[in-house]
Design an enzyme around this catalytic site. Structure first.
Site, PDB file in Angstrom:
ATOM      1  N   ASP A 135       7.930  -8.810 -12.683  1.00 20.31           N
ATOM      2  CA  ASP A 135       8.510  -7.569 -12.166  1.00 20.31           C
ATOM      3  C   ASP A 135       9.631  -6.996 -13.009  1.00 20.31           C
ATOM      4  N   CYS A 190     -11.700   4.371  -8.032  1.00 16.66           N
ATOM      5  CA  CYS A 190     -11.516   5.384  -6.981  1.00 16.66           C
ATOM      6  C   CYS A 190     -12.682   6.366  -6.827  1.00 16.66           C
ATOM      7  N   CYS A 193     -12.569   9.496  -4.218  1.00 12.17           N
ATOM      8  CA  CYS A 193     -11.640   9.230  -3.097  1.00 12.17           C
ATOM      9  C   CYS A 193     -10.241   9.795  -3.388  1.00 12.17           C
ATOM     10  N   CYS A 196      -5.277   7.968  -0.510  1.00  9.09           N
ATOM     11  CA  CYS A 196      -3.846   7.634  -0.634  1.00  9.09           C
ATOM     12  C   CYS A 196      -3.028   8.894  -0.892  1.00  9.09           C
ATOM     13  N   CYS A 200      -0.112   9.901   1.848  1.00  8.35           N
ATOM     14  CA  CYS A 200       1.296   9.611   1.494  1.00  8.35           C
ATOM     15  C   CYS A 200       2.214  10.561   2.272  1.00  8.35           C
ATOM     16  N   CYS A 215       9.060   8.665  -3.255  1.00  7.63           N
ATOM     17  CA  CYS A 215       8.359   7.520  -2.650  1.00  7.63           C
ATOM     18  C   CYS A 215       9.301   6.791  -1.669  1.00  7.63           C
ATOM     19  N   CYS A 242       7.155   0.634   1.884  1.00  7.60           N
ATOM     20  CA  CYS A 242       6.131   1.442   2.550  1.00  7.60           C
ATOM     21  C   CYS A 242       4.763   0.914   2.121  1.00  7.60           C
ATOM     22  N   CYS A 245      -0.026   3.912   1.360  1.00  8.37           N
ATOM     23  CA  CYS A 245      -1.096   4.183   0.385  1.00  8.37           C
ATOM     24  C   CYS A 245      -2.044   2.993   0.252  1.00  8.37           C
ATOM     25  N   CYS A 249      -6.407   2.601   1.807  1.00  8.90           N
ATOM     26  CA  CYS A 249      -7.349   2.458   0.687  1.00  8.90           C
ATOM     27  C   CYS A 249      -8.614   1.735   1.126  1.00  8.90           C
TER      28      CYS A 249
HETATM   29  C1  B12 Z   1       9.494   0.786 -10.893  1.00  3.60           C
HETATM   30  C2  B12 Z   1       8.532   0.136  -9.920  1.00  3.60           C
HETATM   31  C3  B12 Z   1       8.352   0.779  -8.699  1.00  3.60           C
HETATM   32  C4  B12 Z   1       8.865   2.175  -8.413  1.00  3.60           C
HETATM   33  C5  B12 Z   1       7.928   3.197  -9.137  1.00  3.60           C
HETATM   34  C6  B12 Z   1       6.434   2.976  -8.774  1.00  3.60           C
HETATM   35  C7  B12 Z   1       5.446   3.279  -9.881  1.00  3.60           C
HETATM   36  N1  B12 Z   1       4.244   3.629  -9.466  1.00  3.60           N
HETATM   37  O1  B12 Z   1       5.738   3.168 -11.061  1.00  3.60           O
HETATM   38  C8  B12 Z   1       8.858   2.210  -6.861  1.00  3.60           C
HETATM   39  C9  B12 Z   1      10.206   1.760  -6.341  1.00  3.60           C
HETATM   40  C10 B12 Z   1       8.511   3.560  -6.237  1.00  3.60           C
HETATM   41  C11 B12 Z   1       7.829   1.127  -6.565  1.00  3.60           C
HETATM   42  C12 B12 Z   1       7.125   1.056  -5.375  1.00  3.60           C
HETATM   43  C13 B12 Z   1       6.192   0.077  -5.086  1.00  3.60           C
HETATM   44  N2  B12 Z   1       5.946  -1.033  -5.787  1.00  3.60           N
HETATM   45 CO1  B12 Z   1       6.653  -1.309  -7.555  1.00  3.60          CO
HETATM   46  N3  B12 Z   1       7.161  -1.678  -9.291  1.00  3.60           N
HETATM   47  C14 B12 Z   1       7.869  -1.049 -10.254  1.00  3.60           C
HETATM   48  C15 B12 Z   1       7.900  -1.819 -11.571  1.00  3.60           C
HETATM   49  C16 B12 Z   1       9.196  -2.633 -11.635  1.00  3.60           C
HETATM   50  C17 B12 Z   1       7.775  -0.969 -12.832  1.00  3.60           C
HETATM   51  C18 B12 Z   1       6.610   0.050 -12.784  1.00  3.60           C
HETATM   52  C19 B12 Z   1       6.668   1.025 -13.926  1.00  3.60           C
HETATM   53  O2  B12 Z   1       6.776   0.639 -15.070  1.00  3.60           O
HETATM   54  N4  B12 Z   1       6.605   2.322 -13.602  1.00  3.60           N
HETATM   55  C20 B12 Z   1       6.649   3.340 -14.581  1.00  3.60           C
HETATM   56  C21 B12 Z   1       5.415   4.202 -14.446  1.00  3.60           C
HETATM   57  C22 B12 Z   1       5.424   5.368 -15.444  1.00  3.60           C
HETATM   58  O3  B12 Z   1       4.372   3.326 -14.748  1.00  3.60           O
HETATM   59  P1  B12 Z   1       2.877   3.586 -14.292  1.00  3.60           P
HETATM   60  O4  B12 Z   1       2.769   4.328 -13.044  1.00  3.60           O
HETATM   61  O5  B12 Z   1       2.182   2.291 -14.433  1.00  3.60           O
HETATM   62  O6  B12 Z   1       2.538   4.581 -15.478  1.00  3.60           O
HETATM   63  C23 B12 Z   1       1.438   4.353 -16.223  1.00  3.60           C
HETATM   64  C24 B12 Z   1       0.256   5.071 -15.666  1.00  3.60           C
HETATM   65  O7  B12 Z   1       0.673   6.357 -15.184  1.00  3.60           O
HETATM   66  C25 B12 Z   1      -0.539   5.187 -16.916  1.00  3.60           C
HETATM   67  N5  B12 Z   1      -1.574   6.167 -16.749  1.00  3.60           N
HETATM   68  C26 B12 Z   1      -1.481   7.462 -16.948  1.00  3.60           C
HETATM   69  N6  B12 Z   1      -2.709   8.039 -16.718  1.00  3.60           N
HETATM   70  C27 B12 Z   1      -3.548   7.039 -16.382  1.00  3.60           C
HETATM   71  C28 B12 Z   1      -4.907   7.053 -16.056  1.00  3.60           C
HETATM   72  C29 B12 Z   1      -5.529   5.846 -15.747  1.00  3.60           C
HETATM   73  C30 B12 Z   1      -6.958   5.838 -15.388  1.00  3.60           C
HETATM   74  C31 B12 Z   1      -4.777   4.637 -15.762  1.00  3.60           C
HETATM   75  C32 B12 Z   1      -5.406   3.326 -15.457  1.00  3.60           C
HETATM   76  C33 B12 Z   1      -3.412   4.643 -16.070  1.00  3.60           C
HETATM   77  C34 B12 Z   1      -2.825   5.848 -16.383  1.00  3.60           C
HETATM   78  O8  B12 Z   1       0.394   5.518 -17.923  1.00  3.60           O
HETATM   79  C35 B12 Z   1       1.672   4.986 -17.582  1.00  3.60           C
HETATM   80  C36 B12 Z   1       2.182   3.977 -18.587  1.00  3.60           C
HETATM   81  O9  B12 Z   1       1.389   2.797 -18.569  1.00  3.60           O
HETATM   82  C37 B12 Z   1       6.631  -2.735 -11.412  1.00  3.60           C
HETATM   83  C38 B12 Z   1       6.702  -4.067 -12.150  1.00  3.60           C
HETATM   84  C39 B12 Z   1       6.392  -3.896 -13.617  1.00  3.60           C
HETATM   85  N7  B12 Z   1       7.211  -4.451 -14.465  1.00  3.60           N
HETATM   86  O10 B12 Z   1       5.392  -3.269 -13.965  1.00  3.60           O
HETATM   87  C40 B12 Z   1       6.548  -2.914  -9.880  1.00  3.60           C
HETATM   88  C41 B12 Z   1       5.159  -3.012  -9.243  1.00  3.60           C
HETATM   89  C42 B12 Z   1       4.293  -1.923  -9.818  1.00  3.60           C
HETATM   90  N8  B12 Z   1       5.408  -2.692  -7.801  1.00  3.60           N
HETATM   91  C43 B12 Z   1       4.678  -3.347  -7.005  1.00  3.60           C
HETATM   92  C44 B12 Z   1       4.655  -3.107  -5.607  1.00  3.60           C
HETATM   93  C45 B12 Z   1       4.010  -4.167  -4.718  1.00  3.60           C
HETATM   94  C46 B12 Z   1       5.186  -1.917  -5.079  1.00  3.60           C
HETATM   95  C47 B12 Z   1       5.011  -1.376  -3.639  1.00  3.60           C
HETATM   96  C48 B12 Z   1       3.611  -1.589  -3.067  1.00  3.60           C
HETATM   97  C49 B12 Z   1       6.088  -2.038  -2.717  1.00  3.60           C
HETATM   98  C50 B12 Z   1       6.109  -1.509  -1.292  1.00  3.60           C
HETATM   99  N9  B12 Z   1       5.163  -1.891  -0.444  1.00  3.60           N
HETATM  100  O11 B12 Z   1       7.024  -0.798  -0.903  1.00  3.60           O
HETATM  101  C51 B12 Z   1       5.349   0.135  -3.839  1.00  3.60           C
HETATM  102  C52 B12 Z   1       4.069   0.958  -4.138  1.00  3.60           C
HETATM  103  C53 B12 Z   1       4.330   2.415  -4.471  1.00  3.60           C
HETATM  104  C54 B12 Z   1       3.292   2.983  -5.450  1.00  3.60           C
HETATM  105  N10 B12 Z   1       2.236   3.614  -4.958  1.00  3.60           N
HETATM  106  O12 B12 Z   1       3.475   2.805  -6.665  1.00  3.60           O
HETATM  107  C55 B12 Z   1       3.768  -4.343  -7.709  1.00  3.60           C
HETATM  108  C56 B12 Z   1       2.342  -3.773  -7.707  1.00  3.60           C
HETATM  109  C57 B12 Z   1       1.241  -4.804  -7.625  1.00  3.60           C
HETATM  110  C58 B12 Z   1      -0.111  -4.128  -7.705  1.00  3.60           C
HETATM  111  N11 B12 Z   1      -1.045  -4.497  -6.877  1.00  3.60           N
HETATM  112  O13 B12 Z   1      -0.299  -3.264  -8.532  1.00  3.60           O
HETATM  113  C59 B12 Z   1       4.441  -4.410  -9.150  1.00  3.60           C
HETATM  114  C60 B12 Z   1       3.471  -4.598 -10.311  1.00  3.60           C
HETATM  115  C61 B12 Z   1       5.452  -5.573  -9.087  1.00  3.60           C
HETATM  116  C62 B12 Z   1       4.811  -6.937  -9.258  1.00  3.60           C
HETATM  117  N12 B12 Z   1       5.291  -7.734 -10.195  1.00  3.60           N
HETATM  118  O14 B12 Z   1       3.875  -7.291  -8.583  1.00  3.60           O
HETATM  119  N13 B12 Z   1       7.682   0.287  -7.577  1.00  3.60           N
HETATM  120  S1  SF4 Z   2      -7.132   5.236  -1.514  1.00 12.60           S
HETATM  121 FE1  SF4 Z   2      -7.674   3.612  -2.984  1.00 12.60          FE
HETATM  122  S2  SF4 Z   2      -9.745   4.168  -3.746  1.00 12.60           S
HETATM  123 FE2  SF4 Z   2      -8.888   5.977  -2.716  1.00 12.60          FE
HETATM  124  S3  SF4 Z   2      -7.941   7.171  -4.376  1.00 12.60           S
HETATM  125 FE3  SF4 Z   2      -6.326   5.878  -3.517  1.00 12.60          FE
HETATM  126  S4  SF4 Z   2      -6.342   4.030  -4.772  1.00 12.60           S
HETATM  127 FE4  SF4 Z   2      -8.281   5.098  -5.151  1.00 12.60          FE
HETATM  128  S1  SF4 Z   3       4.490   3.627  -0.945  1.00 12.72           S
HETATM  129 FE1  SF4 Z   3       4.410   5.193   0.705  1.00 12.72          FE
HETATM  130  S2  SF4 Z   3       5.691   6.874  -0.018  1.00 12.72           S
HETATM  131 FE2  SF4 Z   3       5.288   5.557  -1.808  1.00 12.72          FE
HETATM  132  S3  SF4 Z   3       3.490   6.449  -2.788  1.00 12.72           S
HETATM  133 FE3  SF4 Z   3       2.700   4.921  -1.316  1.00 12.72          FE
HETATM  134  S4  SF4 Z   3       2.348   6.087   0.585  1.00 12.72           S
HETATM  135 FE4  SF4 Z   3       3.654   7.353  -0.721  1.00 12.72          FE
END
Ligand code: B12
Ligand code: SF4
Ligand code: SF4
Length: 359
Positions: A135, A190, A193, A196, A200, A215, A242, A245, A249
């Site tokens: 993480d 996906c 679909c 999510c 949200c 978020c 939260c 999402c 799914c």
């Molecule tokens: C910062 C962070 C957050 C932030 C930002 C979330 C985000 N989506 O980035 C916040 C606080 C909101 C957050 C929330 C959550 N998080 Co978080 N978070 C992180 C953390 C520390 C860094 C993520 C990061 O680098 N974000 C920066 C953005 C720019 O990265 P990205 O979205 O991956 O961006 C890439 C994609 O957009 C990609 N991209 C662009 N176009 C396309 C197209 C395709 C097809 C693909 C594949 C990719 C792609 O390019 C970007 C660069 O790679 C990681 C741990 C880690 N070191 O990775 C955990 C992590 C992602 N979190 C995790 C979890 C569990 C959560 C929550 C579910 C917790 C909760 N229940 O409240 C929520 C889910 C919210 C959500 N839908 O994302 C887990 C996810 C596990 C999994 N199954 O994926 C992680 C991996 C932690 C862990 N070690 O397990 N999180």
């Molecule tokens: S709900 Fe699940 S399958 Fe549907 S768009 Fe979101 S991540 Fe993809």
């Molecule tokens: S964790 Fe909740 S608020 Fe954040 S992206 Fe998912 S549904 Fe939206």
């Protein structure tokens, strides 16, 4: 190409350690540098300054471990997709905790086993480096896990293993040891679909990107100042994190294979949520006692009280809870209360048409 016998043995040891999934990714720079830079430039990381720091390392893991050749990726499954327990009638108002934070702290649970494996491997392969990450290290964990065959990234940006779901937590060993790469997972789980995105509560998701500043997970866990009143209603009953999402799914609905991927016992829930009045009565020691062995330690006392007041405001919008209202009214005028907490109480009372002296 890495030795496939060694790789098989390392992956077997990961499963023996209780990881639900394990695989190997070759080390290379991210494919998504442009997207990551654009996300940061748009300010989508909010107050999470650490995401902008160490950007060079985040873009290429060889800057974390010079000479790295392989990334061993692991995932723990923390929830089996079963329904939320029923609230008992007459139960005092509660705030809900995201499922990943209901049991032991995953950082510790995963790191402990990765360190054990790293120590064993360091003994077997002297001179090779093994760095455990969970993480907090500057690694794009989902992208790397996809390349290691652990699953595909969904539109909500989380890793989904089809047949297992997305209730997964990720960790890695970055190593100079060359292991045989696993078959990468598919790219798009996906199709058409958009559940999510539609579900949200704050409209934070666009396909494959999340605006963290919208978020609920960010707002309740990472954001340290006042939460804009525009978000209060959407926060609903979430006091920490939260799961909306992931709940909606299709990949997280019960499946045949779900039983095959074990949920690690350390994540057995100790709590689904907190009594709001209890949180509003905590002092530092009360918070510490409630968060023993928990990933919730991240949220400071004032943040937890802020969150509890917002949830309380949503409860009060629907029904009368005199004790809760009185408590919030008292906080709103309590000069000894933290300013963040007091201001949130004033704002919530204003919105629920209460009157506050000095607001
Ligand atoms: C910062 C962070 C957050 C932030 C930002 C979330 C985000 N989506 O980035 C916040 C606080 C909101 C957050 C929330 C959550 N998080 Co978080 N978070 C992180 C953390 C520390 C860094 C993520 C990061 O680098 N974000 C920066 C953005 C720019 O990265 P990205 O979205 O991956 O961006 C890439 C994609 O957009 C990609 N991209 C662009 N176009 C396309 C197209 C395709 C097809 C693909 C594949 C990719 C792609 O390019 C970007 C660069 O790679 C990681 C741990 C880690 N070191 O990775 C955990 C992590 C992602 N979190 C995790 C979890 C569990 C959560 C929550 C579910 C917790 C909760 N229940 O409240 C929520 C889910 C919210 C959500 N839908 O994302 C887990 C996810 C596990 C999994 N199954 O994926 C992680 C991996 C932690 C862990 N070690 O397990 N999180
Ligand atoms: S709900 Fe699940 S399958 Fe549907 S768009 Fe979101 S991540 Fe993809
Ligand atoms: S964790 Fe909740 S608020 Fe954040 S992206 Fe998912 S549904 Fe939206």
């Amino acid at each position: 190409m890495g030795d496939s016998h060694t790789t098989r043995s390392v992956l077997q040891r990961c499963h023996d350690l209780g990881f639900a999934l394990a695989g190997v990714a070759p080390v290379r720079a991210t494919r998504y540098e442009r997207e990551l830079r654009d996300w940061l430039a748009a300010g989508s990381h909010g107050e999470m300054q650490y995401l902008a720091e160490h950007l060079r390392e985040r873009l290429d893991p060889r800057r974390i471990v010079p000479g790295a050749r392989s990334i061993l990726c692991v995932a723990d499954r923390y929830h089996d997709g079963g329904p939320e327990p029923e609230q008992s009638p007459g139960q005092r108002p509660r705030g809900r905790v995201a499922r990943y934070a209901r049991g032991d702290d995953y950082h510790q649970v995963i790191k402990k086993r990765l360190h054990r494996l790293a120590d064993e491997l360091a003994g077997e392969f002297p001179g090779e480096i093994f760095r455990a990450c969970v993480d907090t290290a500057p690694v794009l964990e989902r992208e790397v896990a996809q390349r290691a065959g652990l699953g595909a990234v969904g539109k909500h940006t989380l890793l989904i293993e089809p047949g297992v779901g997305s209730w997964l937590l990720l960790g890695e060993l970055i190593t100079t040891l060359e292991l045989a790469p696993s078959e990468p997972s598919g790219e798009d789980p996906c199709g058409s679909c958009t559940r999510c995105i539609d579900a949200c509560p704050t409209g934070a998701i666009a396909p494959w990107t999340v605006d963290a500043t919208r978020c609920i997970s960010y707002l309740t866990i990472e954001h340290r100042s006042v939460i804009a009143p525009d978000f209060h209603e959407a926060i609903g009953d979430w006091i920490f994190g939260c799961d909306v999402c992931q709940d909606v799914c299709p990949h997280n609905q019960p499946t045949e294979r779900a039983a095959g991927a074990p949920v690690h016992p350390a994540y057995a829930p100790r709590r689904e949520g907190f009594d709001l009045l209890e949180v509003l009565g905590w002092d530092e020691q009360g918070r510490r006692d409630a968060f023993v062995r928990s990933a919730m330690k991240r949220a400071k006392l004032a943040m937890m009280k802020r969150n509890a007041i917002i949830v309380a405001g949503n409860v009060l919008a629907g029904r009368d809870e005199p004790a809760l209202r009185q408590r919030i009214e008292a906080i709103a005028v309590d000069a000894d209360e933290d300013e963040l907490v007091r201001r949130t109480a004033q704002s919530v009372l204003k919105n629920s048409s209460g009157t506050v002296d000095g607001a």
